[in-house]
Enzyme design. Structure first.
Site, PDB file in Angstrom:
ATOM      1  CG  ASP A  12      -0.928  10.145   7.137  1.00  0.00           C
ATOM      2  OD1 ASP A  12      -0.009   9.652   7.818  1.00  0.00           O
ATOM      3  OD2 ASP A  12      -1.824   9.456   6.611  1.00  0.00           O
ATOM      4  CD  GLU A  71       1.516   8.672  12.212  1.00  0.00           C
ATOM      5  OE1 GLU A  71       1.525   7.561  12.750  1.00  0.00           O
ATOM      6  OE2 GLU A  71       0.708   8.989  11.316  1.00  0.00           O
ATOM      7  CG  ASP A 143      -4.022   8.193   3.180  1.00  0.00           C
ATOM      8  OD1 ASP A 143      -3.237   7.636   3.964  1.00  0.00           O
ATOM      9  OD2 ASP A 143      -4.527   7.622   2.198  1.00  0.00           O
TER      10      ASP A 143
END
Length: 172
Positions: A12, A71, A143
């Protein structure tokens, strides 16, 4: 049918905090190997990007994942934030390429759907489900939870793809 254990790193990216989550996946089972955050120093952007790349590469060399997942970039109203996120993402992609890892990309909606069952889930819902699914002692930081969710999404998605390929092979 052989189900080898695969190790997946979920990433991430962020220019200040990059979350990582490393899981194992075998068949329909998954477990947590490691998770955490790369908190960059308050240096200029080029040094922060180098720190992200270096620390991710070190994690990859230590844990030896077979695959990586990250992502996809989403639309921002703040163009400066989008640019910095894209650059942090680039640093993460360089780290995976340096270690010859294939990288899968998933949208935030796909990740939330895979982990929570609802594509518009909140960060808290994702964090809670990651905690439950991986049977962690306590919920990871946001996170890191997102990175673990990305890895879980990839484990689920790639397992489904394998089953579809097997089914297709039996039909021909």
């Amino acid at each position: 049918m052989d189900n080898p254990r695969r190790i997946i790193i979920g990433i991430d990216p962020g220019s200040r905090i990059t979350g990582y989550g490393i899981i194992w996946s075998q068949g329909s089972k998954q477990g947590c190997i490691a998770f955490g955050q790369i908190k960059t120093d308050n240096d200029s952007l080029n040094f922060r990007l180098h720190q992200i790349e270096r620390e991710l590469r070190d994690l990859i060399l230590i844990h030896r994942p077979h695959e990586a997942a990250i992502e996809q970039v989403f639309t921002f109203h703040n163009h400066q934030s989008a640019l910095k996120l894209g650059q942090a993402r680039g640093a993460a992609l360089v780290a995976t390429a340096a270690c010859a890892l294939s990288v899968a990309e998933y949208s935030a909606r796909q990740i939330k759907q895979a982990v929570v069952g609802y594509g518009a889930a909140t960060k808290a819902q994702v964090q809670h489900m990651v905690h439950l699914l991986l049977q962690l002692e306590k919920a990871p930081p946001a996170d890191a939870a997102d990175a673990l969710a990305i890895a879980l999404c990839h484990a689920t998605s790639s397992r489904l793809s394998e089953k579809l390929m097997q089914a297709k092979g039996t039909l021909t």
